[in-house]
Design a protein around this motif. Structure first.
Motif, PDB file in Angstrom:
ATOM      1  N   SER A 139       0.821  -1.214   0.000  1.00 50.46           N
ATOM      2  CA  SER A 139       0.000   0.000   0.000  1.00 50.46           C
ATOM      3  C   SER A 139       0.853   1.262   0.000  1.00 50.46           C
ATOM      4  N   SER A 140       2.013   1.228   0.676  1.00 49.80           N
ATOM      5  CA  SER A 140       2.886   2.405   0.657  1.00 49.80           C
ATOM      6  C   SER A 140       3.675   2.465  -0.657  1.00 49.80           C
ATOM      7  N   PHE A 141       4.085   1.300  -1.187  1.00 48.37           N
ATOM      8  CA  PHE A 141       4.826   1.276  -2.446  1.00 48.37           C
ATOM      9  C   PHE A 141       3.984   1.846  -3.587  1.00 48.37           C
ATOM     10  N   LYS A 142       2.700   1.522  -3.589  1.00 48.47           N
ATOM     11  CA  LYS A 142       1.828   1.933  -4.689  1.00 48.47           C
ATOM     12  C   LYS A 142       1.448   3.411  -4.626  1.00 48.47           C
ATOM     13  N   GLN A 143       1.841   4.090  -3.557  1.00 44.33           N
ATOM     14  CA  GLN A 143       1.633   5.543  -3.490  1.00 44.33           C
ATOM     15  C   GLN A 143       2.708   6.305  -4.277  1.00 44.33           C
ATOM     16  N   LEU A 144       3.817   5.635  -4.578  1.00 44.48           N
ATOM     17  CA  LEU A 144       4.880   6.295  -5.338  1.00 44.48           C
ATOM     18  C   LEU A 144       4.397   6.597  -6.758  1.00 44.48           C
ATOM     19  N   PRO A 145       4.909   7.649  -7.385  1.00 44.67           N
ATOM     20  CA  PRO A 145       4.555   7.922  -8.785  1.00 44.67           C
ATOM     21  C   PRO A 145       4.873   6.724  -9.673  1.00 44.67           C
ATOM     22  N   ASP A 146       4.102   6.574 -10.742  1.00 46.84           N
ATOM     23  CA  ASP A 146       4.264   5.419 -11.630  1.00 46.84           C
ATOM     24  C   ASP A 146       5.701   5.286 -12.136  1.00 46.84           C
ATOM     25  N   ALA A 147       6.327   6.402 -12.466  1.00 49.07           N
ATOM     26  CA  ALA A 147       7.688   6.348 -13.008  1.00 49.07           C
ATOM     27  C   ALA A 147       8.668   5.793 -11.978  1.00 49.07           C
ATOM     28  N   GLU A 148       8.487   6.159 -10.701  1.00 49.87           N
ATOM     29  CA  GLU A 148       9.365   5.652  -9.635  1.00 49.87           C
ATOM     30  C   GLU A 148       9.128   4.159  -9.424  1.00 49.87           C
ATOM     31  N   GLN A 149       7.850   3.754  -9.466  1.00 48.72           N
ATOM     32  CA  GLN A 149       7.544   2.327  -9.321  1.00 48.72           C
ATOM     33  C   GLN A 149       8.181   1.518 -10.447  1.00 48.72           C
ATOM     34  N   GLU A 150       8.042   2.011 -11.672  1.00 46.15           N
ATOM     35  CA  GLU A 150       8.583   1.284 -12.832  1.00 46.15           C
ATOM     36  C   GLU A 150      10.097   1.168 -12.767  1.00 46.15           C
ATOM     37  N   ALA A 151      10.764   2.246 -12.350  1.00 44.78           N
ATOM     38  CA  ALA A 151      12.226   2.220 -12.237  1.00 44.78           C
ATOM     39  C   ALA A 151      12.662   1.226 -11.178  1.00 44.78           C
ATOM     40  N   TRP A 152      11.937   1.185 -10.075  1.00 43.98           N
ATOM     41  CA  TRP A 152      12.292   0.262  -8.987  1.00 43.98           C
ATOM     42  C   TRP A 152      12.017  -1.184  -9.390  1.00 43.98           C
ATOM     43  N   LEU A 153      10.902  -1.401 -10.107  1.00 45.52           N
ATOM     44  CA  LEU A 153      10.529  -2.760 -10.498  1.00 45.52           C
ATOM     45  C   LEU A 153      11.490  -3.353 -11.523  1.00 45.52           C
ATOM     46  N   LYS A 154      12.205  -2.511 -12.255  1.00 37.58           N
ATOM     47  CA  LYS A 154      13.219  -3.029 -13.174  1.00 37.58           C
ATOM     48  C   LYS A 154      14.341  -3.705 -12.398  1.00 37.58           C
ATOM     49  N   ARG A 155      14.624  -3.191 -11.201  1.00 33.81           N
ATOM     50  CA  ARG A 155      15.669  -3.772 -10.344  1.00 33.81           C
ATOM     51  C   ARG A 155      15.113  -4.891  -9.474  1.00 33.81           C
ATOM     52  N   PHE A 156      13.896  -4.699  -8.964  1.00 32.81           N
ATOM     53  CA  PHE A 156      13.300  -5.659  -8.026  1.00 32.81           C
ATOM     54  C   PHE A 156      11.878  -5.972  -8.498  1.00 32.81           C
ATOM     55  N   PRO A 157      11.741  -6.888  -9.467  1.00 28.56           N
ATOM     56  CA  PRO A 157      10.431  -7.121 -10.090  1.00 28.56           C
ATOM     57  C   PRO A 157       9.357  -7.635  -9.134  1.00 28.56           C
ATOM     58  N   GLN A 158       9.772  -8.158  -7.987  1.00 24.76           N
ATOM     59  CA  GLN A 158       8.791  -8.693  -7.049  1.00 24.76           C
ATOM     60  C   GLN A 158       8.243  -7.635  -6.106  1.00 24.76           C
ATOM     61  N   GLN A 159       8.858  -6.414  -6.103  1.00 24.54           N
ATOM     62  CA  GLN A 159       8.509  -5.395  -5.123  1.00 24.54           C
ATOM     63  C   GLN A 159       7.067  -4.933  -5.285  1.00 24.54           C
ATOM     64  N   GLY A 160       6.413  -4.717  -4.144  1.00 22.17           N
ATOM     65  CA  GLY A 160       5.066  -4.165  -4.157  1.00 22.17           C
ATOM     66  C   GLY A 160       3.962  -5.188  -4.310  1.00 22.17           C
ATOM     67  N   LYS A 161       4.295  -6.432  -4.591  1.00 24.39           N
ATOM     68  CA  LYS A 161       3.272  -7.471  -4.735  1.00 24.39           C
ATOM     69  C   LYS A 161       2.908  -8.081  -3.386  1.00 24.39           C
ATOM     70  N   GLY A 162       3.854  -8.014  -2.436  1.00 33.60           N
ATOM     71  CA  GLY A 162       3.657  -8.734  -1.189  1.00 33.60           C
ATOM     72  C   GLY A 162       3.979 -10.196  -1.407  1.00 33.60           C
ATOM     73  N   TYR A 163       4.474 -10.845  -0.373  1.00 31.31           N
ATOM     74  CA  TYR A 163       4.824 -12.257  -0.523  1.00 31.31           C
ATOM     75  C   TYR A 163       3.618 -13.098  -0.931  1.00 31.31           C
ATOM     76  N   GLU A 164       2.439 -12.711  -0.453  1.00 27.42           N
ATOM     77  CA  GLU A 164       1.274 -13.516  -0.796  1.00 27.42           C
ATOM     78  C   GLU A 164       1.046 -13.540  -2.308  1.00 27.42           C
ATOM     79  N   GLY A 165       1.241 -12.395  -2.963  1.00 31.04           N
ATOM     80  CA  GLY A 165       1.082 -12.352  -4.410  1.00 31.04           C
ATOM     81  C   GLY A 165       2.125 -13.172  -5.136  1.00 31.04           C
ATOM     82  N   ILE A 166       3.359 -13.081  -4.677  1.00 27.30           N
ATOM     83  CA  ILE A 166       4.455 -13.840  -5.315  1.00 27.30           C
ATOM     84  C   ILE A 166       4.221 -15.335  -5.154  1.00 27.30           C
ATOM     85  N   LEU A 167       3.787 -15.739  -3.961  1.00 28.87           N
ATOM     86  CA  LEU A 167       3.588 -17.169  -3.694  1.00 28.87           C
ATOM     87  C   LEU A 167       2.480 -17.743  -4.579  1.00 28.87           C
TER      88      LEU A 167
END
Length: 298
Positions: free
Chosen positions: A221-249
Protein backbone atom coordinates in the motif's frame (compact mmCIF):
# COMPACT_ATOMS: atom_id res chain seq x y z
CA UNK A 1 26.40 -34.82 5.83
CA UNK A 2 23.58 -37.05 7.03
CA UNK A 3 22.67 -40.05 4.87
CA UNK A 4 19.18 -38.67 4.17
CA UNK A 5 20.63 -35.75 2.20
CA UNK A 6 23.50 -37.49 0.42
CA UNK A 7 21.56 -38.38 -2.75
CA UNK A 8 19.79 -35.02 -3.12
CA UNK A 9 22.57 -32.86 -4.59
CA UNK A 10 22.57 -32.05 -8.30
CA UNK A 11 24.31 -29.65 -10.68
CA UNK A 12 22.75 -26.20 -10.13
CA UNK A 13 21.56 -25.63 -13.73
CA UNK A 14 21.09 -28.94 -15.56
CA UNK A 15 20.25 -30.75 -12.28
CA UNK A 16 22.29 -33.80 -13.10
CA UNK A 17 23.02 -36.09 -10.14
CA UNK A 18 26.20 -35.53 -8.15
CA UNK A 19 28.05 -38.18 -6.21
CA UNK A 20 30.55 -37.89 -3.40
CA UNK A 21 34.22 -38.83 -3.61
CA UNK A 22 36.12 -38.67 -0.37
CA UNK A 23 36.43 -39.80 3.22
CA UNK A 24 33.55 -41.07 5.34
CA UNK A 25 33.02 -41.47 9.07
CA UNK A 26 30.06 -43.33 10.48
CA UNK A 27 28.31 -43.14 7.12
CA UNK A 28 28.69 -39.34 6.99
CA UNK A 29 30.79 -37.30 4.56
CA UNK A 30 33.91 -35.72 6.02
CA UNK A 31 36.42 -34.45 3.43
CA UNK A 32 36.12 -34.76 -0.35
CA UNK A 33 34.12 -33.33 -3.24
CA UNK A 34 30.92 -33.70 -5.26
CA UNK A 35 31.31 -34.58 -8.94
CA UNK A 36 29.00 -35.36 -11.86
CA UNK A 37 29.06 -38.46 -14.06
CA UNK A 38 31.99 -37.00 -16.00
CA UNK A 39 33.95 -36.47 -12.76
CA UNK A 40 33.65 -32.68 -13.09
CA UNK A 41 33.93 -31.16 -9.63
CA UNK A 42 31.01 -28.97 -8.51
CA UNK A 43 31.57 -28.60 -4.78
CA UNK A 44 34.30 -29.15 -2.24
CA UNK A 45 33.27 -30.88 0.96
CA UNK A 46 35.11 -29.94 4.14
CA UNK A 47 34.14 -31.32 7.54
CA UNK A 48 30.97 -32.65 5.92
CA UNK A 49 29.84 -29.28 4.52
CA UNK A 50 29.49 -29.05 0.72
CA UNK A 51 30.28 -25.60 -0.68
CA UNK A 52 28.64 -24.59 -3.98
CA UNK A 53 29.65 -20.92 -3.62
CA UNK A 54 32.92 -19.51 -4.94
CA UNK A 55 34.87 -17.59 -2.26
CA UNK A 56 34.42 -14.34 -4.21
CA UNK A 57 30.63 -14.86 -4.18
CA UNK A 58 30.38 -15.55 -0.45
CA UNK A 59 28.02 -12.87 0.80
CA UNK A 60 30.03 -12.41 3.99
CA UNK A 61 33.37 -11.94 2.26
CA UNK A 62 36.72 -13.39 3.29
CA UNK A 63 37.61 -14.67 6.76
CA UNK A 64 39.46 -11.41 7.38
CA UNK A 65 36.36 -9.40 6.46
CA UNK A 66 34.20 -11.57 8.71
CA UNK A 67 36.60 -11.05 11.63
CA UNK A 68 36.63 -7.30 10.99
CA UNK A 69 32.83 -7.15 10.94
CA UNK A 70 32.48 -9.17 14.14
CA UNK A 71 35.08 -7.03 15.88
CA UNK A 72 33.25 -3.90 14.75
CA UNK A 73 30.10 -5.22 16.44
CA UNK A 74 31.96 -6.30 19.56
CA UNK A 75 31.32 -10.04 19.24
CA UNK A 76 33.65 -13.03 19.14
CA UNK A 77 33.40 -15.70 16.51
CA UNK A 78 34.08 -18.52 18.97
CA UNK A 79 31.15 -17.56 21.24
CA UNK A 80 28.64 -15.93 18.86
CA UNK A 81 26.74 -19.10 17.95
CA UNK A 82 26.37 -20.30 21.54
CA UNK A 83 25.12 -16.85 22.55
CA UNK A 84 22.59 -16.79 19.72
CA UNK A 85 21.43 -20.30 20.54
CA UNK A 86 20.82 -19.36 24.17
CA UNK A 87 19.04 -16.15 23.11
CA UNK A 88 16.73 -18.15 20.79
CA UNK A 89 15.69 -20.41 23.64
CA UNK A 90 15.14 -17.59 26.14
CA UNK A 91 11.46 -17.41 27.13
CA UNK A 92 10.87 -20.44 24.88
CA UNK A 93 7.87 -22.33 26.25
CA UNK A 94 4.36 -23.45 25.23
CA UNK A 95 3.22 -19.95 26.26
CA UNK A 96 5.37 -18.36 23.54
CA UNK A 97 3.54 -17.13 20.44
CA UNK A 98 6.18 -18.95 18.36
CA UNK A 99 5.54 -22.32 19.99
CA UNK A 100 2.45 -23.35 18.00
CA UNK A 101 4.17 -22.18 14.79
CA UNK A 102 7.22 -24.38 15.42
CA UNK A 103 4.94 -27.27 16.38
CA UNK A 104 3.40 -27.11 12.91
CA UNK A 105 6.82 -27.27 11.28
CA UNK A 106 7.85 -30.22 13.42
CA UNK A 107 4.51 -31.96 12.79
CA UNK A 108 5.09 -31.67 9.04
CA UNK A 109 8.21 -33.77 9.66
CA UNK A 110 10.27 -35.46 6.99
CA UNK A 111 13.19 -33.58 5.45
CA UNK A 112 13.42 -29.92 6.47
CA UNK A 113 15.44 -27.18 4.75
CA UNK A 114 16.29 -24.10 6.82
CA UNK A 115 16.79 -21.22 4.39
CA UNK A 116 19.57 -18.65 5.00
CA UNK A 117 19.95 -19.57 8.66
CA UNK A 118 22.51 -16.84 9.40
CA UNK A 119 24.40 -16.60 12.69
CA UNK A 120 21.04 -16.49 14.49
CA UNK A 121 20.09 -19.91 13.16
CA UNK A 122 16.61 -18.94 11.94
CA UNK A 123 14.04 -21.39 13.28
CA UNK A 124 16.65 -24.16 13.53
CA UNK A 125 17.36 -23.83 17.29
CA UNK A 126 13.63 -23.97 18.10
CA UNK A 127 12.83 -26.83 15.71
CA UNK A 128 15.71 -28.90 17.05
CA UNK A 129 14.89 -28.06 20.65
CA UNK A 130 11.35 -29.33 20.12
CA UNK A 131 12.58 -32.36 18.14
CA UNK A 132 16.33 -33.04 18.52
CA UNK A 133 15.95 -35.93 16.04
CA UNK A 134 14.54 -33.77 13.23
CA UNK A 135 16.27 -34.34 9.89
CA UNK A 136 17.23 -30.78 9.00
CA UNK A 137 19.56 -29.26 6.41
CA UNK A 138 20.71 -25.74 7.31
CA UNK A 139 21.68 -23.47 4.43
CA UNK A 140 23.44 -20.14 4.08
CA UNK A 141 25.48 -18.35 1.43
CA UNK A 142 28.15 -17.65 4.06
CA UNK A 143 30.46 -20.59 4.74
CA UNK A 144 31.78 -19.36 8.09
CA UNK A 145 28.24 -19.41 9.54
CA UNK A 146 27.76 -23.08 8.67
CA UNK A 147 31.24 -24.00 9.92
CA UNK A 148 30.50 -22.37 13.28
CA UNK A 149 27.05 -23.94 13.65
CA UNK A 150 28.43 -27.38 12.84
CA UNK A 151 31.30 -26.88 15.27
CA UNK A 152 28.82 -25.86 17.99
CA UNK A 153 26.66 -28.91 17.27
CA UNK A 154 29.62 -31.31 17.25
CA UNK A 155 31.03 -29.93 20.51
CA UNK A 156 27.71 -30.14 22.33
CA UNK A 157 26.40 -33.38 20.74
CA UNK A 158 22.95 -31.81 20.27
CA UNK A 159 21.42 -32.85 16.96
CA UNK A 160 22.47 -36.10 15.30
CA UNK A 161 20.40 -35.56 12.13
CA UNK A 162 21.34 -31.93 11.39
CA UNK A 163 23.50 -31.15 8.35
CA UNK A 164 24.83 -28.01 6.68
CA UNK A 165 25.34 -26.89 3.06
CA UNK A 166 26.53 -23.65 1.45
CA UNK A 167 24.65 -22.61 -1.67
CA UNK A 168 22.71 -19.75 -3.21
CA UNK A 169 18.99 -20.45 -2.67
CA UNK A 170 18.14 -18.73 -5.97
CA UNK A 171 19.70 -21.76 -7.67
CA UNK A 172 19.45 -24.69 -5.25
CA UNK A 173 21.74 -27.61 -6.16
CA UNK A 174 18.99 -29.95 -4.99
CA UNK A 175 16.67 -32.39 -6.71
CA UNK A 176 13.08 -31.38 -7.40
CA UNK A 177 10.31 -32.74 -5.17
CA UNK A 178 12.59 -33.91 -2.37
CA UNK A 179 11.86 -31.85 0.78
CA UNK A 180 8.81 -32.11 3.02
CA UNK A 181 9.28 -28.68 4.54
CA UNK A 182 11.12 -25.43 3.78
CA UNK A 183 11.24 -22.77 6.48
CA UNK A 184 12.59 -19.25 6.81
CA UNK A 185 12.89 -16.83 9.71
CA UNK A 186 13.93 -13.65 7.94
CA UNK A 187 15.87 -15.68 5.39
CA UNK A 188 13.91 -14.71 2.27
CA UNK A 189 13.86 -11.09 3.45
CA UNK A 190 17.65 -10.99 3.19
CA UNK A 191 17.83 -12.45 -0.33
CA UNK A 192 17.90 -10.00 -3.23
CA UNK A 193 15.66 -11.65 -5.79
CA UNK A 194 13.60 -13.48 -3.18
CA UNK A 195 10.98 -14.33 -5.85
CA UNK A 196 13.61 -16.58 -7.46
CA UNK A 197 14.35 -18.21 -4.10
CA UNK A 198 10.63 -18.79 -3.52
CA UNK A 199 10.34 -20.42 -6.94
CA UNK A 200 13.20 -22.73 -5.96
CA UNK A 201 11.49 -23.54 -2.65
CA UNK A 202 8.42 -24.56 -4.65
CA UNK A 203 10.50 -26.73 -6.98
CA UNK A 204 12.33 -28.68 -4.27
CA UNK A 205 9.24 -29.28 -2.12
CA UNK A 206 7.39 -32.54 -2.52
CA UNK A 207 3.74 -32.31 -3.58
CA UNK A 208 1.80 -31.49 -0.39
CA UNK A 209 5.06 -30.11 1.09
CA UNK A 210 4.86 -26.98 3.21
CA UNK A 211 6.60 -23.62 3.25
CA UNK A 212 6.74 -21.82 6.60
CA UNK A 213 8.09 -18.27 6.51
CA UNK A 214 8.30 -15.42 9.01
CA UNK A 215 9.61 -12.61 6.84
CA UNK A 216 9.20 -8.93 6.02
CA UNK A 217 8.73 -7.04 2.77
CA UNK A 218 7.79 -3.56 1.58
CA UNK A 219 4.16 -2.78 2.34
CA UNK A 220 2.36 -2.80 -1.05
CA UNK A 221 0.00 0.00 0.00
CA UNK A 222 2.89 2.41 0.66
CA UNK A 223 4.83 1.28 -2.45
CA UNK A 224 1.83 1.93 -4.69
CA UNK A 225 1.63 5.54 -3.49
CA UNK A 226 4.88 6.30 -5.34
CA UNK A 227 4.55 7.92 -8.79
CA UNK A 228 4.26 5.42 -11.63
CA UNK A 229 7.69 6.35 -13.01
CA UNK A 230 9.37 5.65 -9.63
CA UNK A 231 7.54 2.33 -9.32
CA UNK A 232 8.58 1.28 -12.83
CA UNK A 233 12.23 2.22 -12.24
CA UNK A 234 12.29 0.26 -8.99
CA UNK A 235 10.53 -2.76 -10.50
CA UNK A 236 13.22 -3.03 -13.17
CA UNK A 237 15.67 -3.77 -10.34
CA UNK A 238 13.30 -5.66 -8.03
CA UNK A 239 10.43 -7.12 -10.09
CA UNK A 240 8.79 -8.69 -7.05
CA UNK A 241 8.51 -5.40 -5.12
CA UNK A 242 5.07 -4.17 -4.16
CA UNK A 243 3.27 -7.47 -4.74
CA UNK A 244 3.66 -8.73 -1.19
CA UNK A 245 4.82 -12.26 -0.52
CA UNK A 246 1.27 -13.52 -0.80
CA UNK A 247 1.08 -12.35 -4.41
CA UNK A 248 4.46 -13.84 -5.31
CA UNK A 249 3.59 -17.17 -3.69
CA UNK A 250 0.29 -17.48 -5.56
CA UNK A 251 2.02 -16.61 -8.86
CA UNK A 252 4.62 -19.28 -8.10
CA UNK A 253 1.93 -21.94 -7.65
CA UNK A 254 1.60 -22.16 -3.88
CA UNK A 255 -1.72 -22.51 -2.09
CA UNK A 256 -1.86 -20.13 0.88
CA UNK A 257 -2.97 -21.88 4.07
CA UNK A 258 -2.36 -19.05 6.53
CA UNK A 259 -1.15 -15.47 6.39
CA UNK A 260 -0.82 -13.41 9.54
CA UNK A 261 0.60 -9.90 9.74
CA UNK A 262 2.68 -9.66 12.90
CA UNK A 263 4.02 -6.12 12.63
CA UNK A 264 4.61 -2.98 10.59
CA UNK A 265 7.89 -1.03 10.64
CA UNK A 266 8.56 2.47 9.32
CA UNK A 267 11.60 2.43 7.03
CA UNK A 268 14.38 4.88 7.88
CA UNK A 269 15.45 7.08 4.92
CA UNK A 270 19.01 6.99 6.28
CA UNK A 271 19.02 3.19 5.97
CA UNK A 272 16.71 2.53 3.00
CA UNK A 273 16.99 3.82 -0.56
CA UNK A 274 13.29 3.21 -1.12
CA UNK A 275 12.39 5.22 1.99
CA UNK A 276 14.63 8.02 0.74
CA UNK A 277 12.69 8.07 -2.55
CA UNK A 278 9.45 8.18 -0.57
CA UNK A 279 10.61 11.28 1.33
CA UNK A 280 10.83 13.17 -2.00
CA UNK A 281 7.07 12.76 -2.38
CA UNK A 282 6.05 12.97 1.27
CA UNK A 283 5.34 9.22 1.41
CA UNK A 284 6.21 7.11 4.45
CA UNK A 285 7.45 3.67 3.42
CA UNK A 286 6.75 0.69 5.64
CA UNK A 287 7.83 -2.92 5.99
CA UNK A 288 5.21 -5.54 6.82
CA UNK A 289 6.21 -8.47 9.01
CA UNK A 290 4.19 -11.63 8.67
CA UNK A 291 4.00 -15.38 8.99
CA UNK A 292 2.85 -17.49 6.11
CA UNK A 293 2.17 -21.18 5.71
CA UNK A 294 1.82 -22.28 2.10
CA UNK A 295 1.38 -25.64 0.42
CA UNK A 296 2.65 -27.09 -2.84
CA UNK A 297 -0.47 -28.69 -4.37
CA UNK A 298 -0.51 -32.38 -5.17
Amino acid sequence: MHLSFQNLFVTPIERRPLHYIGEMKGGHWTSGCLVDEDDIRYADVKDGIPSFVRPEDDGWGTDAQVESLLTEHGVRRDTLISQNWKASLQDWSPASDRYAWIQRIVKQGGLILEIACGPGGGFMPLILDMDPNATLLANDIGLWILVEWKKFNDQNHLWKNASFAQFDVKGCPLRSDCFDCVDSSGGFSNIEGSHLALAEAYRILKPDGRLFMADADVDPSSFKQLPDAEQEAWLKRFPQQGKGYEGILVETGFELLQIEQTGKILLNPHESTLAKIGVKYGIRMYLREYRIEARKPV
